[in-house]
Design a protein around this motif. Sequence first.
Motif, mmCIF file in Angstrom:
data_model
loop_
_atom_site.group_PDB
_atom_site.id
_atom_site.type_symbol
_atom_site.label_atom_id
_atom_site.label_comp_id
_atom_site.label_asym_id
_atom_site.label_seq_id
_atom_site.Cartn_x
_atom_site.Cartn_y
_atom_site.Cartn_z
ATOM 1 N N GLY A 24 -27.994 -61.376 -43.690
ATOM 2 C CA GLY A 24 -27.855 -61.788 -44.760
ATOM 3 C C GLY A 24 -29.061 -61.413 -45.802
ATOM 4 N N LEU A 25 -29.902 -60.433 -44.968
ATOM 5 C CA LEU A 25 -31.300 -60.281 -45.669
ATOM 6 C C LEU A 25 -30.809 -58.785 -46.665
ATOM 7 C CD1 LEU A 25 -33.440 -61.333 -42.953
ATOM 8 C CD2 LEU A 25 -33.616 -62.012 -45.187
ATOM 9 N N ASP A 26 -31.230 -58.660 -47.638
ATOM 10 C CA ASP A 26 -31.397 -57.431 -48.327
ATOM 11 C C ASP A 26 -32.519 -56.483 -47.653
ATOM 12 O OD1 ASP A 26 -29.428 -58.318 -50.188
ATOM 13 O OD2 ASP A 26 -31.231 -58.767 -51.924
ATOM 14 N N VAL A 27 -32.376 -55.334 -47.437
ATOM 15 C CA VAL A 27 -33.380 -54.344 -46.778
ATOM 16 C C VAL A 27 -33.936 -53.373 -47.729
ATOM 17 C CG1 VAL A 27 -33.897 -52.840 -44.751
ATOM 18 C CG2 VAL A 27 -32.133 -54.937 -44.721
ATOM 19 N N HIS A 28 -35.136 -53.265 -47.901
ATOM 20 C CA HIS A 28 -35.520 -52.009 -48.771
ATOM 21 C C HIS A 28 -36.809 -51.525 -47.837
ATOM 22 C CE1 HIS A 28 -35.206 -53.528 -53.355
ATOM 23 N NE2 HIS A 28 -34.010 -54.206 -52.334
ATOM 24 N N THR A 29 -36.899 -50.049 -48.111
ATOM 25 C CA THR A 29 -37.798 -49.342 -47.343
ATOM 26 C C THR A 29 -39.043 -49.321 -47.756
ATOM 27 O OG1 THR A 29 -37.290 -47.377 -48.613
ATOM 28 C CG2 THR A 29 -35.790 -47.659 -46.858
ATOM 29 N N TRP A 30 -39.892 -49.221 -46.541
ATOM 30 C CA TRP A 30 -41.601 -49.078 -46.728
ATOM 31 C C TRP A 30 -41.851 -48.045 -46.394
ATOM 32 C CZ3 TRP A 30 -44.731 -52.967 -43.336
ATOM 33 C CH2 TRP A 30 -46.300 -52.723 -43.709
ATOM 34 N N VAL A 31 -42.428 -47.060 -47.168
ATOM 35 C CA VAL A 31 -42.822 -45.522 -47.006
ATOM 36 C C VAL A 31 -44.265 -45.415 -47.138
ATOM 37 C CG1 VAL A 31 -42.432 -43.416 -47.611
ATOM 38 C CG2 VAL A 31 -40.571 -44.816 -47.707
ATOM 39 N N VAL A 32 -45.099 -45.047 -46.124
ATOM 40 C CA VAL A 32 -46.082 -44.771 -46.317
ATOM 41 C C VAL A 32 -46.327 -43.135 -46.332
ATOM 42 C CG1 VAL A 32 -48.575 -44.605 -45.163
ATOM 43 C CG2 VAL A 32 -47.304 -46.543 -44.870
ATOM 44 N N LEU A 33 -47.255 -42.550 -47.590
ATOM 45 C CA LEU A 33 -47.256 -41.221 -47.575
ATOM 46 C C LEU A 33 -48.504 -40.527 -47.448
ATOM 47 C CD1 LEU A 33 -45.021 -41.779 -50.774
ATOM 48 C CD2 LEU A 33 -44.322 -40.131 -48.801
ATOM 49 N N ALA A 34 -49.397 -40.567 -48.391
ATOM 50 C CA ALA A 34 -50.589 -39.708 -48.270
ATOM 51 C C ALA A 34 -51.680 -40.221 -47.296
ATOM 52 C CB ALA A 34 -51.193 -39.495 -49.612
ATOM 53 N N HIS A 35 -51.289 -40.584 -46.095
ATOM 54 C CA HIS A 35 -52.129 -41.123 -44.921
ATOM 55 C C HIS A 35 -51.567 -40.537 -43.738
ATOM 56 C CE1 HIS A 35 -53.860 -45.479 -43.159
ATOM 57 N NE2 HIS A 35 -54.231 -44.217 -42.676
ATOM 58 N N ASN A 36 -52.311 -39.799 -43.172
ATOM 59 C CA ASN A 36 -51.787 -39.192 -41.855
ATOM 60 C C ASN A 36 -52.700 -38.611 -41.192
ATOM 61 O OD1 ASN A 36 -50.160 -37.581 -39.812
ATOM 62 N ND2 ASN A 36 -48.440 -37.552 -41.398
ATOM 63 N N SER A 37 -53.330 -39.118 -40.038
ATOM 64 C CA SER A 37 -54.335 -38.476 -39.437
ATOM 65 C C SER A 37 -53.748 -37.350 -38.232
ATOM 66 C CB SER A 37 -55.093 -39.554 -38.114
ATOM 67 O OG SER A 37 -55.564 -40.537 -39.247
ATOM 68 N N ARG A 38 -52.547 -37.536 -37.878
ATOM 69 C CA ARG A 38 -52.152 -36.540 -37.016
ATOM 70 C C ARG A 38 -51.620 -34.949 -37.749
ATOM 71 N NH1 ARG A 38 -47.851 -36.231 -32.919
ATOM 72 N NH2 ARG A 38 -47.778 -33.942 -32.302
ATOM 73 N N MET A 39 -51.438 -35.233 -39.170
ATOM 74 C CA MET A 39 -51.159 -34.097 -39.872
ATOM 75 C C MET A 39 -52.549 -33.369 -40.160
ATOM 76 S SD MET A 39 -49.092 -33.164 -43.336
ATOM 77 C CE MET A 39 -50.143 -34.173 -44.655
ATOM 78 N N GLY A 40 -53.663 -34.057 -40.327
ATOM 79 C CA GLY A 40 -54.822 -33.724 -40.609
ATOM 80 C C GLY A 40 -55.606 -33.111 -39.228
ATOM 81 N N ALA A 41 -55.256 -33.669 -38.196
ATOM 82 C CA ALA A 41 -55.754 -32.795 -36.884
ATOM 83 C C ALA A 41 -54.809 -31.775 -36.606
ATOM 84 C CB ALA A 41 -55.479 -33.851 -35.678
ATOM 85 N N ASP A 42 -53.709 -31.698 -36.923
ATOM 86 C CA ASP A 42 -52.922 -30.441 -36.484
ATOM 87 C C ASP A 42 -53.055 -29.515 -37.680
ATOM 88 O OD1 ASP A 42 -52.127 -31.668 -34.293
ATOM 89 O OD2 ASP A 42 -49.743 -31.877 -35.174
ATOM 90 N N HIS A 43 -53.402 -29.631 -39.012
ATOM 91 C CA HIS A 43 -53.534 -28.828 -39.958
ATOM 92 C C HIS A 43 -54.523 -28.965 -40.949
ATOM 93 C CE1 HIS A 43 -49.056 -27.497 -38.984
ATOM 94 N NE2 HIS A 43 -48.991 -28.710 -39.192
ATOM 95 N N PRO A 44 -55.859 -28.858 -40.405
ATOM 96 C CA PRO A 44 -56.929 -29.330 -40.988
ATOM 97 C C PRO A 44 -57.169 -28.920 -42.560
ATOM 98 C CG PRO A 44 -57.550 -28.488 -38.971
ATOM 99 C CD PRO A 44 -56.107 -28.049 -39.237
ATOM 100 N N ASP A 45 -56.607 -27.948 -42.965
ATOM 101 C CA ASP A 45 -56.825 -27.329 -44.203
ATOM 102 C C ASP A 45 -55.967 -28.328 -45.309
ATOM 103 O OD1 ASP A 45 -54.101 -26.478 -43.007
ATOM 104 O OD2 ASP A 45 -54.000 -24.970 -44.634
ATOM 105 N N THR A 46 -55.219 -29.173 -44.809
ATOM 106 C CA THR A 46 -54.435 -30.241 -45.705
ATOM 107 C C THR A 46 -55.324 -31.470 -46.012
ATOM 108 O OG1 THR A 46 -53.661 -31.516 -43.944
ATOM 109 C CG2 THR A 46 -52.258 -29.836 -44.601
ATOM 110 N N SER A 47 -56.564 -31.542 -45.579
ATOM 111 C CA SER A 47 -57.308 -32.683 -45.540
ATOM 112 C C SER A 47 -58.522 -32.684 -46.664
ATOM 113 C CB SER A 47 -58.121 -33.223 -44.240
ATOM 114 O OG SER A 47 -57.357 -32.968 -43.152
ATOM 115 N N VAL A 48 -58.668 -33.982 -47.236
ATOM 116 C CA VAL A 48 -59.962 -34.003 -48.094
ATOM 117 C C VAL A 48 -60.915 -33.501 -47.622
ATOM 118 C CG1 VAL A 48 -61.219 -35.739 -49.443
ATOM 119 C CG2 VAL A 48 -58.622 -36.000 -49.554
#
Length: 388
Positions: free
Chosen positions: A97-121
């Motif tokens: 009986g619960l409504d469900v909404h999604t929870w989406v984390v976006l610009a926070h991704n250490s794996r992407m930064g490790a695999d693609h260093p040019d994406t990082s700050v």
Amino acid sequence: MRTSAFLYPWDVVGDPEAPARVADLGVRQVTLASAYHSTRALTPRHPRHRIVTAEHAAVLYEAGAQWQGRELRPYAAGDWAPGDAYGEAAEALAAAGLDVHTWVVLAHNSRMGADHPDTSVVNAYGDRYPWAPCIARPATRAYLVDLAAEAAVRPGAGGTELESLGWYGLAHLHAHDKIAGVPLGEAGQYLMSLCFCADCRAGYAGRGLAPDELAAGVRRALEPVWRGEEPSGGWEAVEKLLGAETAAATRAWREETARTLQESAIAAVRAAAPDGFQVLLHADPVAYHCGANAGVDPAHILSVADGVVVPCTGGAQALAPFDAHRTARTTLAANLTVVSAMGGSPATLAADAAQALTLGADELRLYHAGLASDADLAHVRAALARLG
């Protein structure tokens, strides 16, 4: 007051009692993670495990065919959330009986930064922050916009909450952090979070700044900080350290970059979603702030999104700037931590919610029903019963 509790899919999958237990708290909604960063999480009531280690940022469902052949694409979860863990959990929660909404984390991704260093700050010293994708880079922006739409609009979801849809900077719980030895203050955090990748350098140049001179100026401004002289104040301290015109130019570049990304991502979610789908942003009313609660201009973001989720643990004053710009359709959700061991105060939840209500909140978010102890949840249950 409508209340939603945050949950991970692994809080529910494999625990047939979890949906009823959450519903028994008195919440009407669950905000369920569909895309999340790496974490190590406690599951104090699960019949099969007590610790879940999510080794890297991942989508918690099976990503679509649109990602095939793209260099930047979502990572699949490992054994902590295999297959469509989100969908399995969402279905069980809806059945309770619960409504469900999604929870989406976006610009926070250490794996992407490790695999693609040019994406990082990249900071003024040339150090990369692999946990912080630079949101000025075109390929990263395209990835984030497409991820927002796919992870937000899952089957049966009535809405979404987008986290980290803006700049991430130095401040971050990363592995075994050892960065607190020198107090940076708000100004130091801003300077250490300025990005100097090729796209940000071009952005500064477009606002009349010489990127190399700016980086050198940032390093000079930080020298007293490394000697232990914490700069006091907020934006005024940044202006004092960099000069008012230079500081304003950096802020203009960063705020425009974040604002246009937020507009694009929210538009993509709306295009993919059914009518009536609610889009909220985890937000901070101070536009130059970095982090999971993206710094925003309250008037602008409330003209784009359906509302915001605002951190209110320890005080709900951050709601007021949003309340000043709300419309009839605006949702202002006060996010309160209810895990005592993580700095929350479930015993004062009723009073904290009442304060948030006076400052403009019309909904509550409870962080985090899966992590809280039984004693914490008992306080939540009692408070929500009093609040009605």
